[in-house]
Design a protein around this motif. Structure first.
Motif, PDB file in Angstrom:
ATOM      1  N   ARG A   1       0.833  -1.206   0.000  1.00  0.00           N
ATOM      2  CA  ARG A   1       0.000   0.000   0.000  1.00  0.00           C
ATOM      3  C   ARG A   1       0.865   1.252   0.000  1.00  0.00           C
ATOM      4  O   ARG A   1       0.561   2.238  -0.659  1.00  0.00           O
ATOM      5  N   LEU A   2       1.965   1.225   0.779  1.00  0.00           N
ATOM      6  CA  LEU A   2       2.861   2.381   0.808  1.00  0.00           C
ATOM      7  C   LEU A   2       3.451   2.607  -0.575  1.00  0.00           C
ATOM      8  O   LEU A   2       3.511   3.731  -1.062  1.00  0.00           O
ATOM      9  N   ASP A   3       3.864   1.502  -1.213  1.00  0.00           N
ATOM     10  CA  ASP A   3       4.426   1.631  -2.560  1.00  0.00           C
ATOM     11  C   ASP A   3       3.423   2.280  -3.505  1.00  0.00           C
ATOM     12  O   ASP A   3       3.785   3.150  -4.306  1.00  0.00           O
ATOM     13  N   ALA A   4       2.150   1.859  -3.370  1.00  0.00           N
ATOM     14  CA  ALA A   4       1.125   2.416  -4.235  1.00  0.00           C
ATOM     15  C   ALA A   4       0.993   3.921  -4.008  1.00  0.00           C
ATOM     16  O   ALA A   4       0.896   4.707  -4.960  1.00  0.00           O
ATOM     17  N   VAL A   5       0.989   4.324  -2.725  1.00  0.00           N
ATOM     18  CA  VAL A   5       0.886   5.752  -2.394  1.00  0.00           C
ATOM     19  C   VAL A   5       2.065   6.516  -2.978  1.00  0.00           C
ATOM     20  O   VAL A   5       1.913   7.561  -3.624  1.00  0.00           O
ATOM     21  N   LEU A   6       3.264   5.965  -2.749  1.00  0.00           N
ATOM     22  CA  LEU A   6       4.468   6.672  -3.209  1.00  0.00           C
ATOM     23  C   LEU A   6       4.499   6.756  -4.733  1.00  0.00           C
ATOM     24  O   LEU A   6       4.879   7.785  -5.299  1.00  0.00           O
TER      25      LEU A   6
ATOM     26  N   LEU B   1       2.174   9.461  -5.789  1.00  0.00           N
ATOM     27  CA  LEU B   1       2.773  10.774  -5.535  1.00  0.00           C
ATOM     28  C   LEU B   1       3.818  11.095  -6.596  1.00  0.00           C
ATOM     29  O   LEU B   1       3.889  12.206  -7.115  1.00  0.00           O
ATOM     30  N   ALA B   2       4.632  10.087  -6.927  1.00  0.00           N
ATOM     31  CA  ALA B   2       5.680  10.303  -7.911  1.00  0.00           C
ATOM     32  C   ALA B   2       5.097  10.654  -9.267  1.00  0.00           C
ATOM     33  O   ALA B   2       5.678  11.409 -10.041  1.00  0.00           O
ATOM     34  N   ARG B   3       3.911  10.101  -9.566  1.00  0.00           N
ATOM     35  CA  ARG B   3       3.268  10.402 -10.850  1.00  0.00           C
ATOM     36  C   ARG B   3       2.605  11.764 -10.830  1.00  0.00           C
ATOM     37  O   ARG B   3       2.096  12.230 -11.840  1.00  0.00           O
ATOM     38  N   GLY B   4       2.595  12.397  -9.636  1.00  0.00           N
ATOM     39  CA  GLY B   4       1.970  13.709  -9.548  1.00  0.00           C
ATOM     40  C   GLY B   4       0.508  13.652  -9.166  1.00  0.00           C
ATOM     41  O   GLY B   4      -0.185  14.661  -9.199  1.00  0.00           O
ATOM     42  N   GLU B   5       0.047  12.463  -8.835  1.00  0.00           N
ATOM     43  CA  GLU B   5      -1.340  12.356  -8.408  1.00  0.00           C
ATOM     44  C   GLU B   5      -1.461  12.684  -6.924  1.00  0.00           C
ATOM     45  O   GLU B   5      -0.465  12.776  -6.223  1.00  0.00           O
ATOM     46  N   THR B   6      -2.698  12.824  -6.460  1.00  0.00           N
ATOM     47  CA  THR B   6      -2.933  13.041  -5.038  1.00  0.00           C
ATOM     48  C   THR B   6      -3.688  11.849  -4.486  1.00  0.00           C
ATOM     49  O   THR B   6      -4.911  11.774  -4.603  1.00  0.00           O
ATOM     50  N   PRO B   7      -2.960  10.887  -3.895  1.00  0.00           N
ATOM     51  CA  PRO B   7      -3.654   9.711  -3.375  1.00  0.00           C
ATOM     52  C   PRO B   7      -4.525  10.097  -2.180  1.00  0.00           C
ATOM     53  O   PRO B   7      -4.296  11.115  -1.539  1.00  0.00           O
ATOM     54  N   LYS B   8      -5.542   9.267  -1.932  1.00  0.00           N
ATOM     55  CA  LYS B   8      -6.446   9.531  -0.815  1.00  0.00           C
ATOM     56  C   LYS B   8      -5.666   9.467   0.504  1.00  0.00           C
ATOM     57  O   LYS B   8      -4.942   8.501   0.766  1.00  0.00           O
ATOM     58  N   ALA B   9      -5.802  10.515   1.298  1.00  0.00           N
ATOM     59  CA  ALA B   9      -5.122  10.550   2.585  1.00  0.00           C
ATOM     60  C   ALA B   9      -5.907   9.720   3.593  1.00  0.00           C
ATOM     61  O   ALA B   9      -7.038   9.319   3.326  1.00  0.00           O
ATOM     62  N   GLY B  10      -5.310   9.446   4.736  1.00  0.00           N
ATOM     63  CA  GLY B  10      -5.981   8.691   5.783  1.00  0.00           C
ATOM     64  C   GLY B  10      -5.783   7.207   5.599  1.00  0.00           C
ATOM     65  O   GLY B  10      -4.786   6.758   5.032  1.00  0.00           O
TER      66      GLY B  10
END
Lengths: 222, 673
Positions: A173-178, A181-190
């Motif tokens: 899940r962390l990898d997915a978030v990172l 972020l690297a792609r410039g998207e804003t993943p869902k927080a929380g």
């Protein structure tokens, strides 16, 4: 935290940041912040202004931002207070970065509840991606810091990245978030747990079950 | 007035007292590191823990706990003993065991208290913390690994000095005490943090590895670097003065001294006149005492003689010289070397009447022509206290960093003739108004105007509580000034009268600020201790004793008579001043009427009784009906705080301070230990 240190003062640093001044928007904001405090107590505004300055530095360098010495001097002059008092505050709170950081400051909680829930995996996942401790990764995107409790124990393990918390993590899940972020998207927080909204109990209640249907008074039962 | 019980003994303590103070009143010793009587309460060392009932069932930090009615305090219980042992053990966790090479050894609070209150051994086996060295300037040597984070130095720089130079950076165990970017501490009282530091983290750089405290002979003396007359302790080993420390005197210096007073000690052994010289064919040649006195006899001045007193001489020396001049038939005596010629017919008019202690309570202060931070740093600390209590301060003169809010009215002395309306209103409306006239203003004729203002504003008044308030003050810069004025070292026209009289012999008592080119026709006999400006101009040099090498009476700017003791002997063939003057009397064939120091002091006391009584001298009432006009741009006489007298100029430490702190020289690198 233990190895925090001030970025060395140098002519290059002064050349880069010596003429730091508020942007128009921040100038208005700073004025508003100072106005919150009684006259003559303007130095109470040091913490919000340091944060504002860090964000402005971040905007200028496309990072999370940090506090070079000349910027702290600017704040001291702006609030008419001794520089050493500003430096005391900036060095005390870990939210102020004393050295340059990357675009994303990944702060992984390693305190007991997170550790029990697998923060070691998160740390090694970060390491695998080439995040250095106390520095910036090759691509300028990441800075890694292991921090103490962030108060999200109910959804451990968690990381804080800039202004957002990401909870209920696994290495994947962390990898997915990172990656997002690297792609410039804003993943869902929380929380990243599917089906969970905030820190409500995952699954059925294990205690305080009488509270489900009514505001039950437990005091007589203690 | 709450009543408390300390270890079973009931006593009444003043309202507002803390539990720690209550315990002290009961005669109990409370160990402490961060608590200091003259600083704000921090409560962070936890060494002062005591047991207090009522309250939570745990030890309490007594320094920060107000004493209240009915408290039962125990300082001798098992809980207190264990608490102290525990705190001590924590403090020692990160403290290095380097007492054998630490300069604080022997006078270290941590050492003493760990013997008295510690458990005697450590259970700590982990790594100790180490802290990088911090540079704090030429006076303060730092070994920050020893620091226990009491923050006394931080509080001193913020509260007493008024210059926020030192701070506590980072947090928790990683806390480090540092000046901003490790620049040198620049305040003129900064070295007091050395005394404040309860451990060996801040020690004296020039005194590093010089001596152990138990090797030193301690002599009580008086500081002569300025006119405040700070009470000092001279620590000497053998014939050498190794250091000067402040003594506590709440009326004068509280417990601080200026850096100049402290480090003049290093100049006492340098550039000394340790044998007589006479000028032959324009060159100074070393001679024996007999030859030098013969040279004095050869001058045969008759009654054409004058004496000028230096800034650091004691009353006895001046009185002996006066006797000598009078015995020769002369009367020309002057102490104001730089040419000031204010009226000294009434000494109350040239005295700091409010007293140093009293000025703290002033509520409106007008400073005329005085750079107080340089002319009397200890007074500046007092003024800060007054401002903290709400006093308004106005200054006439060029700008200087006051360390407290003050309004600068301009540089021209004639502002005093017609004060701006708001200044007048502030002084007029104040209950305890004060006027401070400095040397720079005296030079511009401000004394008369000041006296007329004093009369108009009724600076001398009886307060509501019945005490007399005298708000008229003159701030001198020379330690010898008030005594010299009491002894009549003042001509109507100042030193110009001496120049005009063209005396055959000019007796210079360590006077190094005189323009000797004006005395080209006189034979100059220099009785002094350092080879400075006076010695360069002299025709005969009679080597004398510096202030640590003779007993003497000094009168500070508030008219306080204080007696200093002799700490060491003068070097080489140098002698105490009075013996030199006595020998000169023999050489010149006159009788001065004393053969011993006791006789001299008795004669002096007979002539000026006030000099025989320690304490404030009474100069009577201020003169009335004085009028005058002040005019001219005020220029402060001190150009370099660290180098105002020959002893300071001979001190390498103060030379380095001057170069580094005032003139921006690069810090001198120190070899690694």
């Amino acid at each position: 935290m233990a190895d925090r240190h001030l970025y060395p003062d140098s002519p290059e640093l002064r050349a880069r940041w010596g003429n730091f001044a508020w942007t128009e928007a921040n100038a208005a904001k700073a004025k508003e912040v100072v106005a919150r405090y009684p006259e003559g107590r303007q130095r109470s505004a040091v913490m919000p202004l340091l944060d504002l300055a860090q964000r402005q530095v971040g905007a200028e360098t496309n990072t999370q931002g940090w506090l070079p010495i000349p910027v702290m001097e600017f704040i001291a002059a702006y609030l008419d207070m001794p520089v050493i008092r500003v430096v005391e505050v900036a060095t005390f709170y870990t939210m102020y970065n004393l050295i340059p950081v990357g675009r994303f400051h990944v702060q992984v909680c390693g305190t007991t509840p997170c550790m029990l829930r697998g923060s070691d995996d998160l740390i090694s996942a970060c390491k695998k991606r080439g995040m250095p401790t106390g520095g910036v990764s090759q691509d300028g995107l990441w800075t890694f810091t292991e921090v103490e409790c962030m108060g999200n124990c109910a959804s451990a393990p968690m990381v804080q990245i800039n202004d957002d918390n990401y909870e209920d993590l696994t290495a994947e899940r962390l990898d997915a978030v990172l990656d997002a972020l690297a792609r410039g998207e804003t993943p869902k927080a929380g929380t990243q747990e599917p089906g969970r909204h905030t820190v409500e109990p995952s699954g059925a209640l294990s205690n305080l079950t009488a509270m489900v249907s009514e505001n039950h008074d437990y005091r007589g039962e203690w | 007035m709450p009543k408390v019980k300390v270890d079973g003994v009931e006593l009444e303590v003043p309202a507002g007292a803390t539990v720690l103070q209550a315990c002290e009143l009961a005669g109990k010793e409370i160990p402490r590191f961060c608590y200091h009587e003259r600083l704000s309460i921090a409560g962070n060392c936890r060494m002062c823990l005591v047991e207090v009932k009522p309250g939570p069932p745990k030890p309490q930090a007594s320094c920060a706990l107000p004493a209240s009615e009915g408290q039962e305090i125990r300082t001798d219980s098992e809980m207190v003993k264990k608490a102290r042992e525990g705190v001590m053990e924590f403090l020692l966790i990160n403290h290095p065991l380097d007492c054998p090479i630490c300069d604080q050894g022997g006078e270290c609070d941590l050492q003493d208290q760990s013997v008295a209150y510690g458990r005697g051994s450590s259970r700590y086996h982990e790594h100790k913390r180490a802290v990088t060295e911090k540079y704090m300037g030429p006076l303060i040597k730092t070994v920050m690994t020893r620091c226990i984070h009491c923050t006394r130095c931080v509080r001193f720089s913020e509260e007493i000095a008024g210059v926020d130079e030192i701070g506590a950076l980072y947090r928790g165990e990683a806390t480090q005490i540092s000046t901003y970017l490790e620049k040198a501490a620049k305040h003129e009282m900064s070295a007091n943090v050395i005394d404040l530091c309860p451990v060996g983290a801040l020690t004296s750089r020039p005194y590093a590895f010089e001596a152990r405290p138990w090797e030193l002979k301690k002599t009580l003396s008086i500081d002569v670097s300025d006119a405040i007359g700070a009470n000092i302790r001279v620590d000497a080993r053998g014939r050498e003065v190794l250091r000067i420390l402040p003594r506590i005197n709440d009326d004068v210096n509280e417990e601080w001294i200026s850096d100049k007073g402290r480090y003049m000690a290093d100049g006492l052994g340098k550039r000394r006149l340790d044998r007589p010289y006479i000028r032959l064919d324009g060159k100074l040649v070393p001679v024996s005492w007999a030859e030098a006195l013969a040279a004095v006899a050869k001058i045969a001045p008759g009654n054409s003689v004058a004496a000028v007193a230096g800034d650091m001489v004691d009353a006895e020396t001046m009185f002996a010289a006066k006797k000598l001049v009078n015995a020769l038939g002369g009367s020309l005596l002057e102490g104001r070397q730089t040419g000031l010629a204010y009226d000294c017919s009434n000494l109350a008019a040239v005295n700091f009447n409010t007293t140093l202690n009293g000025i703290e309570t002033a509520d409106a202060i007008l400073i005329v022509g005085s750079h107080i931070r340089w002319e009397a740093p200890l007074l500046n600390a007092r003024l800060r206290k007054a401002v903290k209590r709400g006093a308004k301060v106005f200054v006439i003169g060029p700008k200087w960093d006051t360390t407290f809010p003050a309004e600068f009215l301009g540089e021209d002395a004639d502002i005093l003739n017609l004060l701006p309306a708001h200044v007048w209103a502030a002084l007029n409306g104040a209950a305890r108004p004060a006027l401070i006239i400095g040397g720079a203003a005296l030079a511009k004729g401000a004394l008369e105007v000041g006296l007329s203002i004093a009369e108009q504003l009724k600076l001398v008044r009886t307060l509501d509580d019945g005490t007399v308030w005298n708000g008229f003050n003159v701030l001198h810069m020379a330690a010898s000034r008030m005594a010299s004025l009491m002894l009549g070292y003042a001509q109507k026209g100042g030193i110009a009268d001496l120049v005009a009289a063209k005396p055959k012999m000019l007796l210079s008592l360590g006077a190094d600020e005189v323009d000797y080119t004006k005395f080209a026709d006189s034979m100059i006999v220099y009785v002094g201790h350092h080879g400075d400006k006076g010695a360069h101009a002299a025709d005969v040099i009679l080597p004398a004793a510096a202030f640590t090498e003779k007993s003497g009476t000094y009168v500070n700017t508030e008219g306080r008579v204080q007696i200093a003791d002799q700490a060491v002997f003068a070097p080489g063939e140098a002698r105490e001043d009075w013996t030199i003057l006595r020998a000169m009397a023999d050489a010149l064939g006159v009788n001065v009427g004393f053969d011993s120091f006791d006789e001299l002091r008795a004669a002096m006391t007979a002539a000026v009784p006030a000099l025989g009584v320690e304490g404030l001298a009474d100069y009577g009432a201020l003169p009335t009906g004085v009028t005058g006009k002040a005019a001219g741009t005020i220029a402060y006489p001190i150009k370099d705080f660290y180098l105002t007298n020959p002893v300071a100029r001979a001190s390498e430490t103060l030379q380095r301070c001057s170069a580094e702190l005032l003139h921006g020289a690069e810090p001198q690198a120190e070899a690694a230990e």
